[in-house]
Design an enzyme around this catalytic site. Structure first.
Site, PDB file in Angstrom:
ATOM      1  N   HIS A 138       0.800  -1.229   0.000  1.00 30.81           N
ATOM      2  CA  HIS A 138       0.000   0.000   0.000  1.00 30.81           C
ATOM      3  C   HIS A 138       0.832   1.277   0.000  1.00 30.81           C
ATOM      4  CE1 HIS A 138       0.637   1.185   4.234  1.00 30.81           C
ATOM      5  NE2 HIS A 138       0.807  -0.112   4.410  1.00 30.81           N
ATOM      6  N   ASP A 139       0.450   2.199  -0.863  1.00 31.08           N
ATOM      7  CA  ASP A 139       1.027   3.543  -0.948  1.00 31.08           C
ATOM      8  C   ASP A 139       2.481   3.589  -1.426  1.00 31.08           C
ATOM      9  OD1 ASP A 139      -1.395   4.777   0.098  1.00 31.08           O
ATOM     10  OD2 ASP A 139      -0.855   3.830   1.986  1.00 31.08           O
TER      11      ASP A 139
END
Ligand SMILES: CC(C)(COP(=O)(O)OP(=O)(O)OC[C@H]1O[C@@H](n2cnc3c(N)ncnc32)[C@H](O)[C@@H]1OP(=O)(O)O)[C@@H](O)C(=O)NCCC(=O)NCCS
Length: 215
Positions: A138-139
């Site tokens: 994530h991210d």
């Protein structure tokens, strides 16, 4: 099905050929390579058509640059741009086993080989190579021309700079950064930011100390 031309008769090009033939994503027209000795030969059943600049002679075909090193890919992309080759002609090749979740952003000219995993809100720039079994979480943000060898794992919120290279099975702690042009060795465990241009290896990863030149 769109036509595809591969640039560079490399091991990576052979992997892209296998991926594309399996997925049926593109119809491969052939390979361009600047080695004049290879023109007219074949590689894995695909014809080597001529030099890289011939990409301009196939206006309907998409193109993907299959040079393993990010700096090498950047050199070819810059050269073609100088000849007026438009960015919209670069294809992104994605193996059929890869799922691109909603919320992930991925640019042009990228290669994602088998069983790459993107979890949530991953951003990938342009001309990035992601070899089999890589996990981006994530991210994560990956800048243009970065290269991930097989099995690399990034924790969440990691930033990988332009033309950085991460060796096989290395992993990077969440919320750290690998700087532009940096190299991470095979099996390294990165716990802190790797400055641009440096080579880090080991567990935990540290900068490789180069022997000083003796005058
Ligand atoms: C890190 C790397 C780039 C260094 O290569 P290099 O610049 O040629 O450096 P050297 O092989 O001369 O090694 C320099 C030092 O780092 C050590 N070293 C190199 N790679 C290492 C690694 N992955 N882990 C731990 N130590 C490593 C060497 O033992 C040497 O140590 P010494 O100076 O104490 O003898 C390379 O070893 C590497 O890991 N490349 C990634 C390969 C890969 O993933 N290939 C995938 C192909 S698809």
């Amino acid at each position: 099905m769109a036509d595809l031309i591969l640039i560079a008769a490399s091991g990576l090009a052979r992997e892209v050929l296998a991926t594309v033939r399996d997925s049926g994503q593109f119809d491969v027209v052939g390979i361009l390579d600047d080695d004049p000795g290879r023109a007219g030969t074949t590689m894995d059943g695909s014809h080597i058509l001529g030099p890289v600049s011939d990409a301009l002679n196939y206006p309907d075909a998409k193109v993907v640059v299959c040079v393993g090193a990010g700096g090498g890919r950047a050199g070819i992309v810059e050269r073609l741009a100088g000849l007026g080759f438009p960015d919209r002609r670069y294809a992104t090749v994605v193996d059929a086993s890869v799922r691109l979740p909603e919320g992930c952003r991925i640019g042009h000219g990228n290669i994602l080989l088998g069983h790459v995993t993107l979890t949530a809100d991953v951003t990938i720039g342009n001309h990035v190579v992601v070899m089999p079994g890589v996990t981006l979480t994530h991210d994560d943000v990956v800048e243009d021309f970065a290269t991930f060898a097989a099995g690399v794992s990034l924790g969440g919120g990691v930033r990988v700079g332009r033309a950085a290279y991460l060796g096989m099975n290395s992993c990077v702690r969440e919320r750290t950064a690998v700087g532009a042009g940096a190299t991470v060795g095979m099996g390294a465990v990165v716990l802190a930011d790797v400055p641009a241009g440096e080579t880090w290896v080991g567990v935990p990863a540290r900068a490789v100390k180069r022997a000083m030149a003796v005058a």
